[in-house]
Design an enzyme around this catalytic site. Structure first.
Site, PDB file in Angstrom:
ATOM      1  N   GLY A 101       3.149 -17.167 -80.213  1.00 38.38           N
ATOM      2  CA  GLY A 101       3.727 -17.997 -81.278  1.00 38.38           C
ATOM      3  C   GLY A 101       4.030 -17.214 -82.541  1.00 38.38           C
ATOM      4  O   GLY A 101       4.056 -17.765 -83.640  1.00 38.38           O
ATOM      5  N   ASP A 150      14.878  -9.693 -76.048  1.00 37.89           N
ATOM      6  CA  ASP A 150      13.426  -9.517 -75.918  1.00 37.89           C
ATOM      7  C   ASP A 150      13.079  -8.845 -74.594  1.00 37.89           C
ATOM      8  O   ASP A 150      12.243  -7.943 -74.527  1.00 37.89           O
ATOM      9  CB  ASP A 150      12.715 -10.879 -75.997  1.00 37.89           C
ATOM     10  CG  ASP A 150      13.128 -11.679 -77.222  1.00 37.89           C
ATOM     11  OD1 ASP A 150      13.696 -11.089 -78.163  1.00 37.89           O
ATOM     12  OD2 ASP A 150      12.904 -12.909 -77.227  1.00 37.89           O
TER      13      ASP A 150
HETATM   14  C1  GLA Z   1      14.454 -15.206 -79.909  1.00 41.64           C
HETATM   15  C2  GLA Z   1      15.275 -15.129 -78.636  1.00 41.64           C
HETATM   16  C3  GLA Z   1      16.140 -13.858 -78.639  1.00 41.64           C
HETATM   17  C4  GLA Z   1      16.954 -13.763 -79.915  1.00 41.64           C
HETATM   18  C5  GLA Z   1      16.076 -13.980 -81.141  1.00 41.64           C
HETATM   19  C6  GLA Z   1      16.866 -14.026 -82.413  1.00 41.64           C
HETATM   20  O1  GLA Z   1      13.540 -14.144 -79.967  1.00 41.64           O
HETATM   21  O2  GLA Z   1      14.424 -15.107 -77.519  1.00 41.64           O
HETATM   22  O3  GLA Z   1      16.968 -13.852 -77.505  1.00 41.64           O
HETATM   23  O4  GLA Z   1      18.018 -14.667 -79.891  1.00 41.64           O
HETATM   24  O5  GLA Z   1      15.308 -15.161 -81.033  1.00 41.64           O
HETATM   25  O6  GLA Z   1      17.468 -12.798 -82.649  1.00 41.64           O
END
Ligand code: GLA
Length: 353
Positions: free
Chosen positions: A105, A155
């Protein structure tokens, strides 16, 4: 028996660009999920976590609808199993023990790290070969399927392709990557606001839809090719287009060793996320201000926003002092307890030998 590790990530600059084929600069961090797996002969996947209650038990053939899996943390495992079954994974069961040092979180991609580790472990145990991009895309699809959140691929790519002492310049259209060295003279400080982030509850999907609508109006597949003039009247689209530019400028500045300029670009990124994209909170703003006033080169919210962490670029020698002073000021203005983490860029996911 095999063990897979997958790191969380912090995004140095370039947020809310990945799902518009844009640019970002994440790094994998020294907080990770480890999945230890051992084959079973009964065709079941049985998973336990050191941090989350409940045993997940699923048929290994991917036949469980992810949205119906219980306990809830089994949903992404069900989605991984389904996705890999579609790629021809043999329905081989396994026991999995999950441990994690990625704070949950926080916007540090604990769930992407988990899904990447499970994807690699499940593929490996069944002898299914997947290259890194396939792992990242598969994990992204599983996360979307399990949570209903239309996340981008940043990510998962960061968790898979991280490189020690480097940030990754990621082109989310081509999935090309370039590792950009982080000078030893800087530290990356991550500080949690003390306010948890709930992505599903947030306006993430709405923002993404607004960007898609803006692109459609320009007759473009995404905002990647839009010019700043074309989006001048649309704050959401303006953020995406200007942020892509800041990512490239940041990489130039980092290569030139111009850390002050890097910092200014981070501050500008935060302002754009706050004012144009409107994903900041008063706590994130207060913590960014506190870090900059305490002497960071620059700071910004990192990840999706709506709570979680800020990231600051700080002179390596002064990091403890700057973070402590910023934390004290933040505590006195908000009454909240910030949680500092000094992170190191590490290599991406893989088997632990
Ligand atoms: C979250 C999403 C990513 C990206 C970010 C903002 O982490 O999982 O894919 O969009 O927000 O940059």
């Amino acid at each position: 028996m095999l063990a897979v590790r997958a790191p969380g990530r912090v995004n140095v600059i370039g947020d809310h660009t990945d799902y518009q084929d844009g640019l970002c600069l994440p790094m994998a961090i020294d907080r990770e999920v480890v999945v230890r797996a051992r084959g079973r002969i009964d065709g079941l996947v049985v998973a336990r976590s050191d941090a989350i209650a409940g045993v997940v038990e699923l048929p290994a053939d991917g036949s469980t609808e992810p949205a119906s899996a219980e306990p809830r943390w089994g949903r992404s495992i069900a989605a991984v199993l389904r996705g890999l079954a579609e790629r021809g994974r043999a329905p081989i069961g396994f026991d999995a023990e999950v441990t994690s040092t990625v704070p949950v979180g926080s916007g540090l991609s604990s769930s992407a790290a988990f899904t990447v580790a499970v994807t690699i472990a499940a593929a490996e145990i069944a002898g299914l070969e997947l290259d890194g991009r396939a792992v990242a895309l598969q994990a992204q699809a599983a996360e979307q399927h399990a949570t209903g959140l239309p996340c981008g691929v940043m990510d998962q790519m960061a968790s898979v392709f991280g490189r020690a002492d480097h940030a990754l310049l990621l082109d989310c259209r081509s999935l090309d990557l370039e590792a950009i060295p982080l000078p030893a003279s800087v530290a990356v400080a991550v500080v949690h606001t003390g306010v948890a982030r709930r992505l599903e509850d947030s306006a993430y999907a709405e923002r993404r839809a607004a960007c898609e609508a803006a692109a459609a109006q320009l007759g473009a597949p995404t905002l990647r090719d839009a010019t700043i003039d074309e989006v001048a009247g649309d704050p959401f689209a303006r953020h995406v287009v200007s942020e892509n530019g800041r990512v490239l400028d940041f990489v130039d500045a980092l290569r030139a060793g111009d850390l002050d300029r890097c910092g200014r670009l981070m501050n500008a990124s935060h302002a754009s996320l706050r004012d144009d994209f409107r994903v900041s909170t008063p706590e994130l703003d207060a913590l960014v201000d506190a870090l900059v006033d305490a002497g960071a080169y620059g700071a910004r919210l990192t990840g999706a926003g709506f709570g979680g962490c800020v990231v600051g670029l700080v002179a390596a020698g002064g990091v403890d002092d700057i973070v402590a002073r910023a934390g004290a000021r933040y505590r006195s203005t908000t009454g909240l307890t910030p949680v500092p983490l000094v992170v190191r860029a590490v290599d991406g996911a893989g088997l632990v030998t």
